[in-house]
Design a protein around this motif. Structure first.
Motif, PDB file in Angstrom:
ATOM      1  N   GLY A  43      -9.324  19.319  25.582  1.00 23.54           N
ATOM      2  CA  GLY A  43     -10.135  19.739  26.713  1.00 23.54           C
ATOM      3  C   GLY A  43     -11.621  19.653  26.467  1.00 23.54           C
ATOM      4  O   GLY A  43     -12.403  20.261  27.198  1.00 23.54           O
ATOM      5  N   LYS A  44     -12.034  18.899  25.442  1.00 17.99           N
ATOM      6  CA  LYS A  44     -13.462  18.810  25.130  1.00 17.99           C
ATOM      7  C   LYS A  44     -14.237  18.190  26.289  1.00 17.99           C
ATOM      8  O   LYS A  44     -15.267  18.700  26.718  1.00 17.99           O
ATOM      9  N   SER A  45     -13.742  17.047  26.774  1.00 14.34           N
ATOM     10  CA  SER A  45     -14.461  16.354  27.846  1.00 14.34           C
ATOM     11  C   SER A  45     -14.505  17.192  29.121  1.00 14.34           C
ATOM     12  O   SER A  45     -15.509  17.197  29.842  1.00 14.34           O
ATOM     13  N   SER A  46     -13.434  17.942  29.399  1.00 16.56           N
ATOM     14  CA  SER A  46     -13.421  18.784  30.603  1.00 16.56           C
ATOM     15  C   SER A  46     -14.475  19.872  30.514  1.00 16.56           C
ATOM     16  O   SER A  46     -15.132  20.215  31.502  1.00 16.56           O
ATOM     17  N   VAL A  47     -14.659  20.440  29.332  1.00 20.38           N
ATOM     18  CA  VAL A  47     -15.692  21.467  29.148  1.00 20.38           C
ATOM     19  C   VAL A  47     -17.065  20.886  29.456  1.00 20.38           C
ATOM     20  O   VAL A  47     -17.882  21.503  30.159  1.00 20.38           O
ATOM     21  N   LEU A  48     -17.328  19.672  28.961  1.00 15.81           N
ATOM     22  CA  LEU A  48     -18.631  19.058  29.201  1.00 15.81           C
ATOM     23  C   LEU A  48     -18.827  18.741  30.686  1.00 15.81           C
ATOM     24  O   LEU A  48     -19.924  18.917  31.231  1.00 15.81           O
ATOM     25  N   GLU A  49     -17.772  18.272  31.342  1.00 19.77           N
ATOM     26  CA  GLU A  49     -17.897  17.987  32.770  1.00 19.77           C
ATOM     27  C   GLU A  49     -18.146  19.261  33.568  1.00 19.77           C
ATOM     28  O   GLU A  49     -18.886  19.261  34.557  1.00 19.77           O
ATOM     29  N   ASN A  50     -17.531  20.349  33.153  1.00 17.40           N
ATOM     30  CA  ASN A  50     -17.780  21.625  33.835  1.00 17.40           C
ATOM     31  C   ASN A  50     -19.237  22.052  33.682  1.00 17.40           C
ATOM     32  O   ASN A  50     -19.817  22.666  34.582  1.00 17.40           O
ATOM     33  N   PHE A  51     -19.831  21.758  32.525  1.00 24.34           N
ATOM     34  CA  PHE A  51     -21.248  22.075  32.331  1.00 24.34           C
ATOM     35  C   PHE A  51     -22.094  21.334  33.368  1.00 24.34           C
ATOM     36  O   PHE A  51     -23.015  21.901  33.965  1.00 24.34           O
ATOM     37  N   VAL A  52     -21.800  20.049  33.541  1.00 23.20           N
ATOM     38  CA  VAL A  52     -22.621  19.209  34.416  1.00 23.20           C
ATOM     39  C   VAL A  52     -22.261  19.439  35.880  1.00 23.20           C
ATOM     40  O   VAL A  52     -23.099  19.287  36.775  1.00 23.20           O
ATOM     41  N   GLY A  53     -21.002  19.779  36.121  1.00 23.06           N
ATOM     42  CA  GLY A  53     -20.558  19.936  37.501  1.00 23.06           C
ATOM     43  C   GLY A  53     -20.193  18.625  38.154  1.00 23.06           C
ATOM     44  O   GLY A  53     -20.131  18.521  39.386  1.00 23.06           O
ATOM     45  N   VAL A 235     -11.132  27.913  31.420  1.00 25.98           N
ATOM     46  CA  VAL A 235      -9.982  27.318  32.106  1.00 25.98           C
ATOM     47  C   VAL A 235     -10.480  26.052  32.795  1.00 25.98           C
ATOM     48  O   VAL A 235     -11.328  26.113  33.686  1.00 25.98           O
ATOM     49  N   ASN A 236      -9.977  24.908  32.344  1.00 22.57           N
ATOM     50  CA  ASN A 236     -10.394  23.625  32.897  1.00 22.57           C
ATOM     51  C   ASN A 236      -9.455  23.206  34.036  1.00 22.57           C
ATOM     52  O   ASN A 236      -8.396  23.801  34.248  1.00 22.57           O
ATOM     53  N   ARG A 237      -9.826  22.132  34.701  1.00 24.73           N
ATOM     54  CA  ARG A 237      -8.950  21.589  35.731  1.00 24.73           C
ATOM     55  C   ARG A 237      -7.733  20.935  35.089  1.00 24.73           C
ATOM     56  O   ARG A 237      -7.833  20.330  34.010  1.00 24.73           O
ATOM     57  N   SER A 238      -6.604  21.030  35.735  1.00 28.57           N
ATOM     58  CA  SER A 238      -5.399  20.358  35.263  1.00 28.57           C
ATOM     59  C   SER A 238      -5.489  18.877  35.600  1.00 28.57           C
ATOM     60  O   SER A 238      -6.362  18.443  36.369  1.00 28.57           O
ATOM     61  N   GLN A 239      -4.575  18.098  35.013  1.00 28.49           N
ATOM     62  CA  GLN A 239      -4.569  16.669  35.317  1.00 28.49           C
ATOM     63  C   GLN A 239      -4.327  16.426  36.807  1.00 28.49           C
ATOM     64  O   GLN A 239      -4.880  15.509  37.404  1.00 28.49           O
ATOM     65  N   LYS A 240      -3.504  17.302  37.402  1.00 30.09           N
ATOM     66  CA  LYS A 240      -3.246  17.185  38.851  1.00 30.09           C
ATOM     67  C   LYS A 240      -4.532  17.424  39.637  1.00 30.09           C
ATOM     68  O   LYS A 240      -4.825  16.713  40.613  1.00 30.09           O
TER      69      LYS A 240
END
Length: 856
Positions: A43-53, A235-240
């Motif tokens: 979930g590393k990339s998801s965390v970074l995307e959440n930072f940027v939005g 809590v990141n987004r799921s693949q769905k």
């Protein structure tokens, strides 16, 4: 953030990273940064995307991040992205950012899952981000797929270690909650490089995917595997959700709702989630940069000083200025001459302490190698006696001679003198090679101008070879002069009468061995080769004098191991062993006695053949000669004794002594004249040529402009050095300004201290009129252990004023139990600010742990 200077720290480091990346240099500076590590699909990339939005990182199964991504988040009014390799181009569509990352990754690593340590620099400007710099690293894997090399696991691990081993790097260890924390790849590598957990921030992802009835409360409360900086759950987004293009803002709202509604996490909801993680990282990276700034400034200053001297000559550089070229040519030629003379004559400055060079090597040829070659030539005893006997018989002819013929002496002497030509020419060749090597070494300073260097080497080498030819003619002339007249009236010649009375052994000892009792001839390290059964090879410090060979434990010469007299000792060559890298020679006793303990010979080893030859020459000075003399004299004794009548034997012995005496005189003369001839005709002549004629030859070579053309490498090196110099100066100026506003001036607390209860509006859920003032004053402000940034706000919900309940370097390290008031009251307030009155005596402090909204 309360201090404008603190807000500028992260952009400062971003500028330094960009500056040094642009010039292709890291400047050997460990710039403060945060490295994101974790296993694949943690979930590393998801965390970074959440930072940027925004969705902007490549997605897929297996290894997706295949190059380090240096992500610089910059708070700005506009929203766009820039790549360092695409300067001037602004990416507004973040789908294009993803495609550019994939294309740039494939450009270096190929399209089939290969990896590379060359980073991609991406800067994202957005009003939704805080200033932050992170490095997204490839996920740790176990099995190679596609055309990945079999050691892909070790390659990724080595790449991660390049970043996380640096003390200036904070580690963001990402671990999914649905796997055992003890098996976390991220925590494992973090523990290796940061065993105390001082630089590691734990992030627990996928909390919503844990088995029903389980939670990660013990982990998030920092109880299971404690870290100094604690853990933060997200809590990141799921693949769905990703496939359905779920908006990240909606995902963040769902994340907030999850923590507030989950019974295991609601008491710590304000310390969980992506917004809190981003603010925590922002603050911790800022504090980390502030702490490392003094050391960073020191490194910049030291590197600037090391460049100052080299840059000085480039400051006013004008490549096409003809006066500069003329001046540079004169300086280069003059410096070349000075360097050549210093290398030949010796100098106290810039002394080479690694190996001999120039004049020292030539001196070694004159006084060690050349005498050794003469001695090797001189001691062919068996052949010499045979030649003398044949000469005597041929002179007498059919008659039996009664007297020793002097013509036999002259014939043998001339033949021996002719043999001197070979070692003399060999000595000349060795000196020539050393001179050419010296010319090449001196021309290294002309590397900036390849044509000038090439022409200088060619001109001087050609001249030296011409002088070598003339010097050889002169040396051969000296030998011809010796042949032209055999001076038997020389004061050192023993004469006929003395020759008859001397024996071979007496003559050898008296004429060849230099008896100088306490003179130390040589000191140095040698290895004694002994079989493993008898102790193995060992290194000792040897001291050779005119009478003995001693060896000690070390250079202090206090613990003597053995002393061996030189009487009846000879030298013998030994072949190098199959597994040995050293060159060996041996010492043995001619009377077949043990030399050392029960050994008939000692094998001594040196690192190079040159050292062996040098030691042999030193032994010759001490009177220890090669084996050939002894062996052949022993062989020749009985062989000749039965073939010669007593009278012929006496005549051979007499002429042998006369030849030995006269050849000693000639050798002494040649040994004296050879160095003088070479110095005068070769070396001094070369020095005069370089000082007086080299410049004229260079001008006659052609166009001066082409002669002084810089090499492309030199021009590039000059440009890089100047860019580096200016980048370092600019960095020091920026750091100096930042340091003034952040470090030299202490950061004050908020202007009015913690706001009084009536002046601090709270959200509706937190406004409880019956709560005593003492309790409400317990929540604001960081723990006393971290005073540098008390105004930093870390609240998850908007309100009239930013909340400030969990600032400090350890925002999640505290157990989420509300402490009593005396612990939370700040230790001191600035003068003039009234301290909050204490609770009335006897009144109990009311704590309501059942109301989670009080934490806000």
């Amino acid at each position: 953030m309360g201090n404008r200077g603190m807000e500028d720290l992260i952009p400062l480091i971003n500028k330094l990273q960009d500056a040094f990346s642009c010039i292709g240099q890291s400047c050997n500076l460990d710039l403060p940064q945060i490295a994101v590590v974790g296993g694949q699909s943690a979930g590393k990339s998801s965390v970074l995307e959440n930072f940027v939005g925004r969705d902007f990182l490549p997605r897929g199964s297996g290894i997706v991040t295949r190059r380090p991504l240096i992500l610089q988040l910059v708070n700005s009014q506009a929203e766009y992205a820039e790549f360092l390799h695409c300067k001037g181009r602004k990416f507004v569509d973040f789908d294009e950012v993803r495609l550019e990352i994939e294309a740039e990754t494939d450009r270096i690593t190929g399209s089939n899952k290969g990896i590379s340590a060359v980073p991609i620099n991406l800067r994202v400007y957005s009003p939704n981000v805080l200033n932050l710099t992170l490095i997204d690293l490839p996920g740790m894997t176990k099995v190679a797929v596609g055309d990945q090399p079999a050691d892909i696991e070790h390659q990724i691990r080595d790449m991660l270690l390049q970043f996380v081993t640096k003390e200036s790097c904070l580690i963001l260890a990402v671990t999914p909650a649905n796997m055992d924390l003890a098996n976390s790849d991220a925590l494992k590598i973090s523990k290796e490089v940061d065993p105390q957990g001082l630089r590691t921030i734990g992030v627990i992802t996928k909390l919503d995917l844990m088995d029903e009835g389980t939670d990660a409360r013990d982990i998030l409360e920092n109880k299971l595997l404690p870290l100094r900086r604690g853990y933060i759950g997200v809590v990141n987004r799921s693949q769905k959700d990703i496939d359905g293009r779920k908006d990240i803002k909606a995902a963040l709202a769902a994340e907030r709702k999850f923590f507030l509604s989950h019974p295991g996490y609601r008491h710590m909801a304000d310390r969980m989630g992506t917004p809190h993680l981003q603010k925590t990282l922002n603050q911790q990276l800022t504090n980390h940069i502030r702490d490392t700034l003094p050391g960073l400034r020191s490194k910049l200053q030291s590197q600037l000083l090391s460049l100052e001297k080299e840059v000085e000559e480039y400051k006013n550089f004008k490549p096409d200025d003809p006066t500069r070229k003329t001046k540079a040519l004169l300086q280069m030629v003059q410096q070349f001459g000075v360097d050549f003379e210093k290398r030949i004559e010796g100098s106290g400055d810039q002394v080479d302490t690694v190996e001999l060079s120039g004049g020292a090597r030539i001196n070694r040829i004159f006084h060690e190698r050349f005498p050794f070659e003469l001695v090797k030539m001189e001691f062919d005893e068996k052949e010499l006696r045979r030649e003398i006997s044949y000469a005597i018989k041929n002179i007498h002819g059919v008659r039996t001679g009664l007297f020793t013929p002097d013509m036999a002496f002259e014939a043998i002497v001339k033949k021996q003198i002719i043999k001197l030509k070979e070692p003399c020419l060999k000595c000349m060749d060795l000196v020539l090679q050393e001179l050419i090597n010296t010319v090449r070494q001196c021309s290294n300073k002309l590397v900036s101008y390849p044509r000038l260097r090439e022409e200088t080497e060619r001109i001087v080498t050609t001249y030296v070879r011409e002088r070598d030819s003339k010097t050889k003619d002169q040396v051969l002339l000296l030998i011809d002069i010796e042949l032209s007249y055999i001076n038997t009236n020389h004061e050192d010649f023993i004469g006929f009468a003395n020759a008859q009375q001397r024996s071979t052994a007496t003559a050898t000892i008296n004429n060849k061995k230099r008896v100088m009792p306490n003179q130390v001839i040589r000191r140095g390290w040698l290895t004694i080769n002994i079989s493993i059964m008898k102790g193995g090879s060992k290194d000792y410090w040897f001291v050779l004098t005119a009478e003995s060979l001693s060896w000690y434990k070390d250079e202090e010469e206090k613990e003597k191991k053995y002393m061996l007299p030189l009487d009846n000792l000879k030298l013998r060559d030994v072949e190098k062993g199959f597994m040995s890298t050293k060159h060996t020679f041996a010492i043995f006793n001619t009377e077949s006695r043990n030399v050392y303990k029960d050994l008939r010979q000692i094998e001594l080893a040196c690192d190079t053949q040159e050292d062996v030859d040098s030691w042999k020459a030193s032994f010759l000075r001490a009177g220890v000669y090669p084996e050939k003399d002894q062996v052949e004299s022993e062989d020749s004794g009985p062989a000749e004794s039965f073939s010669m009548d007593p009278q012929l034997e006496r005549q051979v012995e007499t002429i042998r002594n006369l030849v030995d005496s006269y050849i000693g005189i000639v050798n002494k003369s040649i040994r004296d004249l050879m160095p003088k001839t070479i110095m005068h005709l070769m070396i001094n002549s070369a020095k005069d040529f370089i000082h007086s004629e080299l410049l004229a030859y260079l001008y006659s070579c052609g166009d001066q402009g082409s002669l002084m053309e810089e090499s492309a490498d030199q021009a590039q090196r000059r440009d890089e050095m100047l860019r580096m110099y200016h980048a370092l100066k600019e960095a020091l100026v920026i750091i100096g300004d930042i340091s003034t506003t952040t470090i030299s001036t202490p950061i004050p607390p908020p202007p009015a201290g913690p706001p009084p209860p009536q002046a601090r509006p709270l959200p509706a859920a937190a406004c409880i009129p019956s709560r005593p003032p003492a309790v409400r004053g317990a929540t604001p402000g960081p723990p006393p252990a971290n005073p540098p940034n008390p105004a930093f706000a870390l609240g998850p919900r908007p309100g009239p004023a930013p909340l400030n309940s969990h600032a400090g370097p350890d925002p999640v390290g505290n157990v989420p139990v509300i402490p009593s008031r005396p612990i939370r009251v700040p230790p001191g307030l600035p003068p003039g600010i009234p301290r909050r009155p204490p609770a009335a005596p006897g009144r109990p402090t009311i704590i309501r742990p059942s109301e989670p909204s009080l934490l806000d």
